[in-house]
Enzyme design. Structure first.
Site, PDB file in Angstrom:
ATOM      1  N   HIS A   1      47.237  36.748  41.907  1.00  0.00           N
ATOM      2  CA  HIS A   1      46.630  35.507  41.447  1.00  0.00           C
ATOM      3  C   HIS A   1      47.689  34.689  40.731  1.00  0.00           C
ATOM      4  O   HIS A   1      48.629  35.242  40.151  1.00  0.00           O
ATOM      5  CB  HIS A   1      45.458  35.821  40.505  1.00  0.00           C
ATOM      6  CG  HIS A   1      44.532  34.652  40.315  1.00  0.00           C
ATOM      7  ND1 HIS A   1      44.806  33.645  39.425  1.00  0.00           N
ATOM      8  CD2 HIS A   1      43.353  34.336  40.904  1.00  0.00           C
ATOM      9  CE1 HIS A   1      43.833  32.752  39.467  1.00  0.00           C
ATOM     10  NE2 HIS A   1      42.945  33.141  40.356  1.00  0.00           N
TER      11      HIS A   1
ATOM     12  N   CYS B   1      55.790  43.262  60.283  1.00  0.00           N
ATOM     13  CA  CYS B   1      56.552  42.863  61.471  1.00  0.00           C
ATOM     14  C   CYS B   1      55.589  42.505  62.596  1.00  0.00           C
ATOM     15  O   CYS B   1      54.562  43.156  62.773  1.00  0.00           O
ATOM     16  CB  CYS B   1      57.480  43.982  61.923  1.00  0.00           C
ATOM     17  SG  CYS B   1      58.647  44.513  60.644  1.00  0.00           S
TER      18      CYS B   1
ATOM     19  N   CYS C   1      35.218  33.885  27.620  1.00  0.00           N
ATOM     20  CA  CYS C   1      36.359  33.923  28.536  1.00  0.00           C
ATOM     21  C   CYS C   1      37.597  33.681  27.697  1.00  0.00           C
ATOM     22  O   CYS C   1      37.652  32.716  26.919  1.00  0.00           O
ATOM     23  CB  CYS C   1      36.225  32.850  29.613  1.00  0.00           C
ATOM     24  SG  CYS C   1      37.732  32.591  30.587  1.00  0.00           S
TER      25      CYS C   1
END
Length: 711
Positions: free
Chosen positions: A493, A114, A343
């Site tokens: 992500h 807020c 990867c």
């Protein structure tokens, strides 16, 4: 345009989760009285701070079912389209709302997100009903608080949970403008806080103990770190780096003119040393994969004779190729291991299944292949010869695809290899399909409702590739975030599963979330901290880190830098930043008796061959069943390897041959150099980033096949 800008354009859109994940449990660790924890007392437990009923909860109002009160409240604001009239209604409600006592206007009761200070207190009374009181230092925000208290004070916990934020959407139109829009999100954040307290009340009534919080790091105004939980303690261990190791590294870098480019996901020990070393040697850069090659070129221009790459192999390949294209072929590029640094995403894109995906695309002209930058140069080259290809990042993929559809009539887009990102892109476009033309134009000026609906069946994405890190953020993790961290800032992500994606997008609609790249996440944290520092009011900002835990070093460095830059002669408020790691208790690898570290032999994945601990301490951090809080491949980039490479340069005895980044002299099936063809999709992306349009050469390739466009 990053992903989050879509939510900003259409803040009322919240989609249900798209994916489901296998069971993930959660690790035991040290409990702490972190901000946001709630003590709820039911029937048998009187409140230490009795709440005064507000004027808005008079007997006749309380007698109505909460669902009817919510409907009446929404209707009151729905029929008042005039902003001034709505503001008057809010101010009238604020005047009738009792003030909270000083004992309740404390940091533990603050509602995050807020613009003004907002406090919320909730308890379960002897009749099993929720009693709420709220307050703010802003009269308009007090008005929003009064609305929620009048609607839900006296409701049963289940009735509070049944309230759909969409039912109260008319409250959000009280005023226009960015500041007013942020203030209007107050009601949504207060509602989330009420529902969090209602869940706690149900758990207390059923005798369920409060769940263990996720591990976290708290960064104080003085830069001091408090770690909560063993996983966080392991992360914090290296945030104050070894000075002798730092001096040793800097000495070698200076003497041998070595530059370092490293990814955000490095091990905390390595990142701690690099961050400290950068103060004494400027040619060190930590970033996401896109910027690494650009930084290497700048280092070569500045006189660096060697570049060490701390990342996975496709990153060092890209650095090597971009340096060669820039005319710096004599600058040496070195990896951090003699073994392959793989990867999971890059491996998925080099599979036969992905080749089949591309061949299908080639049979559906006109087609454009949009490939995530986290893939090998060889994959990009082979793909580009099958289908015209452009690379993308997690922060520009949406803009790239929308521009492609706008620029090429009848286009088919084929995205890969990250399946979660592909599903999230499809989710985003489905959301856009129900937006107004004006809202869509804010996202992309060339699109409208008709064009978005037309592109949906022509968007295809690969469905068998994912990042082992972001794979862990499935429904079990999300359930715990909903239970304990629904009122915190959520970061994700773009590669996370749909449950986490949807949760963060929902948080974005009320100013509490971001979905995007690692850099987007870092900027989000910094921006909210700067707002808190500008307010200079005691605050505790809690962020759930929905990406690889290696980000923490860069986050801590950025937070400390901001704290230092805001030191003034006036008294500084006590502001803290808490980073929460949503780590599964399955996120533990096995450690053998002889001290070598490996995953369970039954694991049928490439991780069987990883020779390092896939985590940060005692094998903690990676799971053989779900995903990893820290990437095991990235952790192959050790400080020991970095120092070894630096000490042995220049490599006159060829002892570092296995550490050299690959230079692709191989040719593609069409007889061209892999390095040349593989760089072209990257250059197409560079052109798009600079001009916001696809290059003419790529468009011609998509429409007409090979050949150059005529001028």
């Amino acid at each position: 345009m990053d992903v989050s800008s879509l939510a900003a354009a259409a803040p009322s859109l919240v989609a249900p989760p798209l994916h489901h994940k296998p069971h993930l449990a959660f690790p035991p660790h040290h409990p702490s009285p972190a901000r946001g924890s709630i003590g709820v007392r039911c029937a048998h437990s009187p409140s230490p701070h009795p709440l005064r009923p507000s004027a808005a909860t008079a007997d006749e109002e309380v007698s109505l079912p909460p669902s009817l009160r919510v409907s009446r409240l929404a209707e009151e604001f729905r029929v008042s389209p005039d902003a001034a009239d709505r503001a008057r209604r809010l101010l009238a409600r604020a005047a009738a709302l009792p003030r909270l006592g000083e004992a309740d206007r404390v940091a533990a009761n603050r509602v995050m997100g807020c613009v003004a200070q907002v406090w919320l207190v909730g308890r379960c009374d002897g009749a099993g009903r929720m009693r709420f009181a709220a307050d703010s230092d802003s009269e308009l925000s007090r008005g929003y608080c009064a609305c929620l208290v009048s609607a839900l004070d006296g409701a049963r916990p289940e009735e509070v949970l049944d309230v759909d934020p969409a039912d109260l959407a008319p409250l959000g139109g009280a005023a226009a403008g960015t500041g007013a829009r942020s203030r209007a999100s107050t009601w949504h954040n207060v509602l989330i806080g009420m529902q969090k307290r209602a869940r706690a009340a149900i758990a207390a009534r059923e005798g369920r103990p409060a769940g263990e919080p996720f591990p976290s790091l708290i960064i104080g105004r003085d830069g001091a770190i408090r770690a909560q939980g063993t996983y966080a303690e392991a992360q914090a261990m290296f945030l104050s780096p070894n000075e002798s190791k730092t001096s040793e590294l800097v000495k070698s870098l200076r003497e041998k003119k070595i530059g370092i480019v490293a990814h955000f996901y490095m091990d905390p020990e390595v990142q701690g040393i690099l961050t400290a070393s950068k103060k004494h040697w400027p040619h060190i850069h930590i970033s996401d994969s896109l910027v690494m090659a650009d930084s290497a070129v700048k280092m070569a221009e500045a006189g660096c004779e060697y570049i060490t790459v701390l990342g996975v192999d496709f990153m060092s390949e890209n650095v090597r190729a971009i340096l060669d294209q820039a005319g710096y072929s004599k600058v040496g590029v070195y990896r951090m291991s003699s073994d392959q640094i793989g990867c999971s995403l890059a491996d998925a894109a080099s599979s036969s299944a992905y080749t089949h995906f591309l061949k299908e695309a080639s049979r559906s002209p006109p087609s454009l292949h949009v490939i995530y930058i986290n893939t090998s140069l060889e994959t990009k080259a082979h793909a580009h010869e099958l289908v015209p290809t452009i690379t993308c990042t997690s922060s520009n993929v949406v803009a790239t695809i929308l521009q492609a559809f706008a620029q090429i009539p009848g286009l088919n887009v084929w995205y890969g290899p990250d399946s979660y990102m592909g599903a999230n892109i499809a989710d985003l476009f489905q959301r856009m399909a129900v937006m107004s033309d004006e809202e869509i134009a804010e996202v992309h000026p060339s699109h409208n409702k008709k064009s978005i609906n037309a592109l949906l069946p022509r968007l295809h994405y690969y469905q068998d590739g994912n990042c082992i890190v972001h794979d862990m953020f499935g429904h079990e993790v999300v359930d715990k975030i909903k239970e304990q961290y629904c009122d915190a800032f959520l970061t994700a992500h773009f590669e996370v599963p749909g449950e986490m994606f949807s949760l963060s997008m929902e948080a974005k609609t009320r100013g509490m979330g971001v979905v995007g790249s690692t850099q987007n996440i870092l900027d989000f944290i910094k921006n909210h901290l700067m707002e808190a520092l500008d307010r200079n009011i005691d605050d505790h900002l809690q962020f759930v880190l929905g990406t690889e835990s290696g980000m923490i070093t860069s986050i801590v460095a950025a937070v400390r830098e901001l704290f230092d830059s805001y030191k003034t002669s006036q008294q500084s408020a006590n502001i803290e930043v808490e980073i929460v790691f949503p780590v599964s208790s399955d996120a533990v690898s096995n450690t053998s008796v002889n001290g070598s570290h490996h995953l369970d032999s039954s694991t049928v994945t490439d991780l069987d061959n990883v020779s390092v601990v896939p985590g940060v301490s005692s094998g903690e951090g990676c799971s053989i069943h779900g995903g990893c809080a820290s990437c095991p491949y990235m952790k192959m980039n050790s400080l020991r390897s970095l120092l070894k490479v630096c000490h042995q340069l220049p490599d006159r005895d060829n002892r570092l041959v296995a550490y050299q980044a690959s230079r692709f002299n191989a040719k593609t099936p069409l007889g061209k150099l892999v390095a040349e063809v593989g760089c072209e999709p990257i250059l197409h992306m560079r052109h798009f980033q600079a001009t916001k349009r696809l290059p003419d050469k790529l468009v011609h390739h998509v429409i007409h096949g090979k050949g150059e466009p005529t001028s």
